[in-house]
Structure formats: C-alpha cells, structure tokens
Design an enzyme around this catalytic site. Structure first.
Site, mmCIF file in Angstrom:
data_model
loop_
_atom_site.group_PDB
_atom_site.id
_atom_site.type_symbol
_atom_site.label_atom_id
_atom_site.label_comp_id
_atom_site.label_asym_id
_atom_site.label_seq_id
_atom_site.Cartn_x
_atom_site.Cartn_y
_atom_site.Cartn_z
ATOM 1 N N ASP A 155 32.378 23.981 -12.861
ATOM 2 C CA ASP A 155 31.288 23.768 -13.333
ATOM 3 C C ASP A 155 30.992 22.472 -13.845
ATOM 4 O OD1 ASP A 155 28.849 25.099 -14.478
ATOM 5 O OD2 ASP A 155 29.399 24.603 -16.264
ATOM 6 N N GLU A 197 30.836 21.897 -8.286
ATOM 7 C CA GLU A 197 29.373 21.764 -8.588
ATOM 8 C C GLU A 197 28.899 20.309 -8.892
ATOM 9 O OE1 GLU A 197 25.677 23.925 -11.492
ATOM 10 O OE2 GLU A 197 27.545 23.399 -12.044
#
Length: 490
Positions: A155, A197
């Site tokens: 993330d 990401e």
C-alpha cells in the site's frame, strides 16, 4: 482466476475500512481468527488459487499500542513515529484527500508535539528511517508468509521512500528499503510476489521495478487513459499509454485494472481531459471525489449496457499485463452514493437474494456498510446465485472470457505491437508468443466499422461479442462496442 487479493482484515477501529491497523499480527475478531485465515489459505491452495494480502507499512491507527506508548514518551516506541515541536509551514500541502483532509500534521496533547500523517489524522505515519521500525516490518512479512500467503500488495509505496521532513529525522532509506522487503520475501518464499501501488510519473517507474524490487505495479497510466478513451470513443489515448508503459524489466509485470477499491484517479489528466471523463461518467458532483476521481462502479458508469460492460472487460483481459478484477464487478454490482468518500464502491458482496445479500447473518444495522437493496443494481436482482443459474449472465460470460484468456498466453508474456486501423475508435493489437499469433480488435464507438489490418486471412475468433463471418484477406468487421480475439496461423 489464479490469485486472491485480500483487503485489510487486521484488528482496527475501522475508521478507514481497516487501513487504520491496531495489530499487524492478528485477524479482526468480527472476521474470525488466525485459524480461520489458515483454513482460507489452504482452501484456496487446494483450488490452485494463491492468496496475497495488503501490506500497510506507511502508518498505523492512533489506537495502535506503538502509538499509545510513543505519545507517552516510551524510549523505543516514541521514535516509531515522526514528531515535531512546531507545526511545519508546509503542513497544508501534500494532503492526499483534498476537501476532507486539511493538514499532514496534527497536535497530540498527550505528547505535547505534532505528529506527521500523510493520510487521515487518526493514521500517524511510521518512521521508516528507524531501523527498529524496518525490523518490525520484516517480522510482519515473515509472519504472514509462514501462514501460507503468496505475497503482498504494498500500500502507498511512494510514501515509504519520501522523507517526512520532521526535525531530527534523517531522510528515509529510499528505494533500498523497498528492495530489502523483496529480499526478505524471496528468502522466505522464492515464488512470492510484491504488487506495488505507486501512481507515479512514467520516468519514475523503473525505480520501483528495479531498485524498488516490485514484481508488479498497477498500471495507473493505462487506467486513466482507458477511461479517457471510453469517454471520447477514441482509442488513441489508450494505445499511446500502452506504448508509453513498455520497456519495463522483462522479469516484472504491469497489473492492469479498470477500477479498484479507491476512486478512479484522473489527477494526471489535463483539466480538459478530466472534464471530458467527468461529463460522461460522473456528471453529478456527488459522483466525484477529492477533485480528481470518480467514486462509481463500472456497470452504472456504463449505463448498465451489457455491450459496453463486455467491451471493457474484454479490454482488461486482453491488454498487455496481468489483469486485476475488483470484487462484484464480475456480476455488475452498482454503487451507493449516499456513503461518504470511497465507501460507495465498498459495499458488501451480493451473493444471493437472502437477507444482507447473503453476505452476513448479522443485523443489517451492524454491517460496516449497507448492502445495495434498491434500484436496478439491488441485491435481489444482481447477485451471484441468480447469475450462476443463468447461462447468459455477466458472471458466466466473465468466466468464459477468463478461460479464453488462459488459452492466449501472449497477452501476459508475449511481445505485442499496435496495428494501424484507420478508425480512431478501433484499437487493434497483435501478440506473438512462440508460434502463436493473436490479434485483438476493440471498437469503442457505437457504430459498426470495417478496418484493414494487413494479412489476417484464415484467422478464426477464439472470443468475440458474436459469431462473425470469415473475414477477408486484410480487413476485419467489428460491431459498435464490439470485440474480437482472432487467432492467426504462423
């Protein structure tokens, strides 16, 4: 489907759908326990499905024991976070959630100091420059790998490498830290993967693949170009984005997607381009988010038009890279715009027409988010159980499309080139994989086209929106919103 990506399931106050974690080594009690998690991983493995989980290293909840101890001045945990005696002058810049988040620094009365938070104020950033924090992250990686997972979705990767700029905090370890995570992962499981990401400019991508050690990155550039191409019925922006994102290391891969669990991020489009996409797919301001994105699902964005929905999924499954499908899109779920921020696209999965859409036996008021009950996309109409019984359903179409893709390995690992079509709405790509040659043709407009592609004589459709007559030696017919995957000899 070969891999299942699990969103956060850790203990959490659930103020940010589980991304505000209070314990990285456990399962939220409302979702089960570690034994249930291991059972899930084993059941998936029995079916040939790998499991990856979200690795949230950028921040914790402000209720995490580390932060609670740090704000008390604990000699170890105090430096797990980023503090400053004075609020930096640039505290209002760099916010991730414009219109919702006002600052990246907040004052903690207990500590008597300001703490840094790239995201919400209840998510203090970890001090990745601290070796003790990095060691803790390595332990977390090892813990879940030992329970059988096949990798992580990392993330907010860019925020792990940027220095926070607090007093007394040295600049972060940059990409070498990310590569250390890959080394730790590979040491424990050689075939494990890191999916990053990182919505960054193209000239920064190689840093995440090479020095950063990511095996896969989400292709945000192709995603926003896809929506622009659909809005304008002009395939050229998508073709250009695919060309621009070539050249990554051959051992690594792009993860392609149509939408994920966040807003569709159009921030890197020009104002005019973003306006065109908003006008077609999010004309009401309530459908837009953070001045940059769209908080809607695919099916309602496309007006529930089955032709257009199939076209979009055909593009997803046949573009270069590894396709990622967001839960519920395979049955055409809708959104609930009454839910704030990103919540509209995170409603419970619609399994059946049973209470709570078969998602949970809890009381409706106890669900984290309400099920979609009304309208054309309500769970009584749109659900897995109903579509499994209908051979013509979207779910069964998606399953057939996935099978067809598995028979065309060139989409993921072959070489490809764009073919000139002479029609701006039509995109054609040619793939080569060993002796196998495949051409995909997609028409983004609602008008039938006939395009010349060179020698395609003797080809046959392995997947298409309908049966087409045998094409001529160098031309291909394609319906409005049509798609064809054509296998060629040699």
């Amino acid at each position: 489907m070969t891999c299942l990506w699990l969103l956060p399931f850790y203990p959490s106050p659930w103020r940010d759908d589980g991304y505000d974690i209070t314990d990285h080594y456990a399962v939220h009690p409302e979702l089960g326990d570690l034994g249930d998690f291991v059972d899930l991983v084993h059941a998936a493995d029995d079916r040939g499905i790998r499991v990856i989980v979200d690795l949230v290293l950028n921040h914790t909840s402000n209720q995490h024991p580390w932060f609670l101890a740090g704000r008390e001045g604990h000699p170890v945990f105090r430096d797990y976070y980023v503090w400053a005696d004075r609020k930096p002058p640039d505290a209002a810049t760099g916010v991730v959630f414009p219109g919702v988040q006002k600052s990246t620094w907040s004052f903690d009365r207990k500590a008597g100091r300001y703490y840094f938070h790239r995201f919400y104020d209840f998510q203090p950033d970890l001090n990745i420059a601290n070796p003790a924090v990095r060691h803790e992250m390595e332990k977390i990686i090892g813990f879940w790998i030992e329970l059988g997972i096949a990798g992580y979705r990392l993330d907010a990767a860019p925020y792990l490498i940027e220095p926070a700029g607090a007093e007394g905090i040295e600049p972060g370890p940059r990409f070498d830290y990310l590569h250390q995570l890959r080394d730790q992962l590979s040491w424990r499981r050689g075939d494990a993967a890191l999916l990053g990401e990182a919505n960054v400019d193209r000239d920064q991508v190689e840093d995440y693949f090479g020095p950063g050690g990511m095996h896969l990155l989400f292709n945000f550039e192709a995603n926003r170009a896809l929506w622009l191409a659909l809005a304008r019925a002009d395939a050229r922006p998508l073709v250009q984005a695919l060309v621009d994102t070539t050249g990554i290391p051959r051992t690594d891969q792009w993860a392609t997607f149509v939408r994920n669990h966040d807003e569709i991020d159009l921030s890197k489009l020009s104002d005019e381009e973003r306006g065109d996409v908003f006008a077609v797919f999010a004309p009401d301001p309530s459908m837009q988010l953070y001045e940059r994105g769209i908080r809607r699902r695919i099916a309602p964005m496309l007006g529930g038009d089955r032709r257009r929905i199939e076209l979009v999924f055909s593009l997803l499954l046949s573009m270069p890279g590894t396709p990622v499908l967001y839960y519920g899109d395979e049955i055409g779920m809708g959104e609930d715009l009454s839910i704030p921020e990103r919540g509209p696209v995170r409603t419970p999965m619609q399994w059946s027409d049973a209470p709570n859409a078969g998602f949970s036996s809890a009381r409706r008021k106890d669900l984290p988010l309400p099920v979609i009950a009304k309208g054309a996309f309500g769970y009584r109409t749109v659900n897995v159980s109903e579509q499994q019984r209908d051979p013509a359903s979207l779910l069964n179409w998606v399953e057939r499309a996935i099978v067809a893709r598995s028979e065309a390995p060139g989409f993921g690992t072959g070489t490809w080139r764009s073919l000139e079509t002479g029609a701006k709405s039509v995109m054609a790509l040619e793939y080569r994989h060993g002796e196998q040659r495949t051409v995909t043709v997609h028409n983004l407009a609602n008008r039938r086209k006939r395009v010349r592609l060179g020698d395609v004589a003797g080809g046959w459709d392995i997947f298409a929106n309908r049966p087409y007559p045998e094409q001529g030696a160098d031309d291909v017919a394609i319906d409005g919103y049509g798609y064809r995957w054509i296998r060629l000899r040699g």
